[in-house]
Design a protein around this motif. Sequence first.
Motif, mmCIF file in Angstrom:
data_model
loop_
_atom_site.group_PDB
_atom_site.id
_atom_site.type_symbol
_atom_site.label_atom_id
_atom_site.label_comp_id
_atom_site.label_asym_id
_atom_site.label_seq_id
_atom_site.Cartn_x
_atom_site.Cartn_y
_atom_site.Cartn_z
ATOM 1 N N LEU A 238 0.821 -1.207 0.000
ATOM 2 C CA LEU A 238 0.000 0.000 0.000
ATOM 3 C C LEU A 238 0.857 1.261 0.000
ATOM 4 N N ASP A 239 0.331 2.276 -0.636
ATOM 5 C CA ASP A 239 0.905 3.621 -0.566
ATOM 6 C C ASP A 239 -0.262 4.559 -0.293
ATOM 7 N N VAL A 240 -0.476 4.846 0.987
ATOM 8 C CA VAL A 240 -1.660 5.586 1.421
ATOM 9 C C VAL A 240 -1.226 6.783 2.260
ATOM 10 N N SER A 241 -1.855 7.909 2.047
ATOM 11 C CA SER A 241 -1.641 9.056 2.934
ATOM 12 C C SER A 241 -2.884 9.926 2.898
ATOM 13 N N GLY A 242 -3.107 10.618 4.016
ATOM 14 C CA GLY A 242 -4.279 11.478 4.072
ATOM 15 C C GLY A 242 -4.396 12.157 5.417
ATOM 16 N N SER A 243 -5.457 12.914 5.551
ATOM 17 C CA SER A 243 -5.681 13.665 6.788
ATOM 18 C C SER A 243 -7.117 13.472 7.250
ATOM 19 N N VAL A 244 -7.287 13.548 8.575
ATOM 20 C CA VAL A 244 -8.602 13.440 9.206
ATOM 21 C C VAL A 244 -8.741 14.616 10.169
ATOM 22 N N LYS A 245 -9.868 15.314 10.088
ATOM 23 C CA LYS A 245 -10.123 16.447 10.975
ATOM 24 C C LYS A 245 -11.448 16.233 11.679
ATOM 25 N N MET A 246 -11.441 16.453 12.995
ATOM 26 C CA MET A 246 -12.641 16.274 13.810
ATOM 27 C C MET A 246 -12.758 17.456 14.770
ATOM 28 N N LYS A 247 -13.927 18.083 14.781
ATOM 29 C CA LYS A 247 -14.142 19.199 15.707
ATOM 30 C C LYS A 247 -14.240 18.700 17.146
ATOM 31 N N LYS A 248 -14.915 17.557 17.332
ATOM 32 C CA LYS A 248 -15.003 16.931 18.644
ATOM 33 C C LYS A 248 -14.677 15.449 18.493
ATOM 34 N N PHE A 249 -13.889 14.941 19.449
ATOM 35 C CA PHE A 249 -13.457 13.544 19.379
ATOM 36 C C PHE A 249 -13.453 12.960 20.782
#
Length: 704
Positions: free
Chosen positions: A424-435
């Motif tokens: 695999l060659d995977v990259s990315g971002s995750v944004k959460m206001k509340k977690f």
Amino acid sequence: MKKLSIVLGTLLALIVSCVLVLVIFVNPNQFKPLIVDQVKKKTGLDLVISGDISWQFFPSIGFQLGKTELKNPQGYSSANLFKVDEVGIDVSLFGLLDHQLNIGNVRLEGAEVHLETLKNGQSNLDSFKAPESADSTQEPAQSSLSQDLPADKVKTSEGSQPWELSVQGVDIVNGVLDIQDQKTKTFMKLYDLQLTLDDFAMNQWSDVTFGAKGKHNQQTFAISGTTELNVAKQWQQSALRNLDLKASYSDKAVRIKQAELSAESLGLAKDNHIHYQVSGKANDMQLSASGDASVTLDEAMKHLRLEKLTLDSKLLGESLPTSPMTLTLAANGEYDVENQQAQFTFDTLDVNQMQWQGSVNANLANTPKIRFSLASDEVDLDPFLVSKTPKSQDSNKAVPAKNHDQSLVAQKAEEPDLSALAGLDVSGSVKMKKFKAANAKLQNVTVDVAVQQGKALLKRFDADLYEGHINAKATLDGNDLPATYKANGTIKHVAALPLLKDLTEKQWLAGNMNADFNVEGAGLTPEILKKNLEGTLDMAFTDGSINGINVAQLIRTTYARIKGQKIEDNAPKKTDFSSLTAKVALDQGVANVTNVYLQSPLLRIQGQGEANYINETMDMLVRTSLVKSLKGQGGKDIDELRDVTIPLNIHGKWTDPKFKLVFDDVLKQKAHKELDRGLKKLDDKIKDEKTKKVVDGLIKGLFH
């Protein structure tokens, strides 16, 4: 008119006579050696025609062919490349003069095709490769003239009329397609292949029924269905309608009992609405899903567009952290066939009422490259983190020191296989206001991740945490078995009390927390993760308190008991401090705590010890010094203990620690202090130095 009748009658008699002569005197089976010889010359393969060839001449011309085999070269697992038990075909004589090719029933029974690739890459299809010649480069240029013309205008010679094709019916019965690749050690086999085509003609709708079973490595599947087919003279305008497809699938872990796909129509360069549904079982989980989509494929079949894709699915099972689990999806996507580039956009991705939006881009050529971006207003992972597996009976046993290798060997079989990360060659971002996870609440979370060369990388974890902030990085190496990991980060200005309350439901420490951590280990199962965790943790707290114990009050009441005085124990059970620091070294289940230093207006505390984070027990020894009167901490003055070091032992379970003052040492210190004070007074009265030494030795000997 009479002459014309005589001529026609004579021609008809001549034709009938020729046919009779052909049938009587010409045996079609005499052509077998010629056919076998030509196949041998062209391919080098042996053709064996065991059955008879029989002709049919009126009212249609055709033939029947019995069992026929095309033998494989030596070295292949199957004896035949192609085999058929029976072939039947006939063509109507009427209409041939009008360029109408009217074929009757075509029947192909017991047909088998065996394709095989050897370990050296050689294939049994290599025999059919056309030899290169000097003229081969000119052939494409000559044929391209006809390719540039519409299909219905292509003619075999100048001024000739195009042929019209019709087939009364096609029946393929008990077909087999076997594909083996010894080089990659994979195989696929289609068997019980059935196909029925009724009343086929160009630009007309024909009924099609089909079915097959198959195997692919350790997977088995079956497919069947019905549809209507319309083949246009320009094949790009061909279409299907009333498609009803059913399939099933199973392997070691997954069993799709039924998958269905239906479409009112399917064709190129237009929107095609499809409906699908799936039901089955994955391990011990029951799954069901259904949805719709609008699919468009251009005439060149190079660009696929997916719009209004919807999915409603449900998972049921005891192994799930929460059951049922539901997932709904609304998305759009595109796929560039030539460049193998896919784009997917989530308008809605709802997992148990957690809503996400985002996009995924993927290049599927060679090693797949996947890039993604996801965002959510609120995410709660707690329903997915609840473990339903009871703790091991051995979980509370002490872990022998430095038993790293043995524990790894014992747990290897339970470790997850992360070898898939290597592809695999995977990259990315995750944004959460509340977690929320483990009841800890974070805000404005940003996570950047990647998977490269078998490693999962947490490039960035950044979040607001209880009035403070946390940032961290981590690496998980799936190339090792068990997997290894490293993590480091900092915590700044976090309110410790609400954090501990949410994480542990305890409130034993309050204050403004700063910390640096650096940990590593091997193994991902819960037990081995704790056993092999190593690293350091530096912590500093300001303006807080240790709740559950009032050190000053504990000293006061204990000392009062020794002196036989009245005990007043109504002070709050907490020890205030202006600063508290500690260093923790994690070592395979044991946290060695050193450099514990607490400062307050009344106390100075230094300590060390260890905590077992597998058994959740502790054994700490802290040394307390009173730097001024205890008044102000809820009691009377005890100036006589001022500057005396008082040992305090903290031991037992984290959830119910025990506190014990070691007052034997305290009393000795106090006695020595009083003795030193008395000796000083005595020394002032004794003038002779020899006498002083004798008296000091006698008195001090009484305390040893």
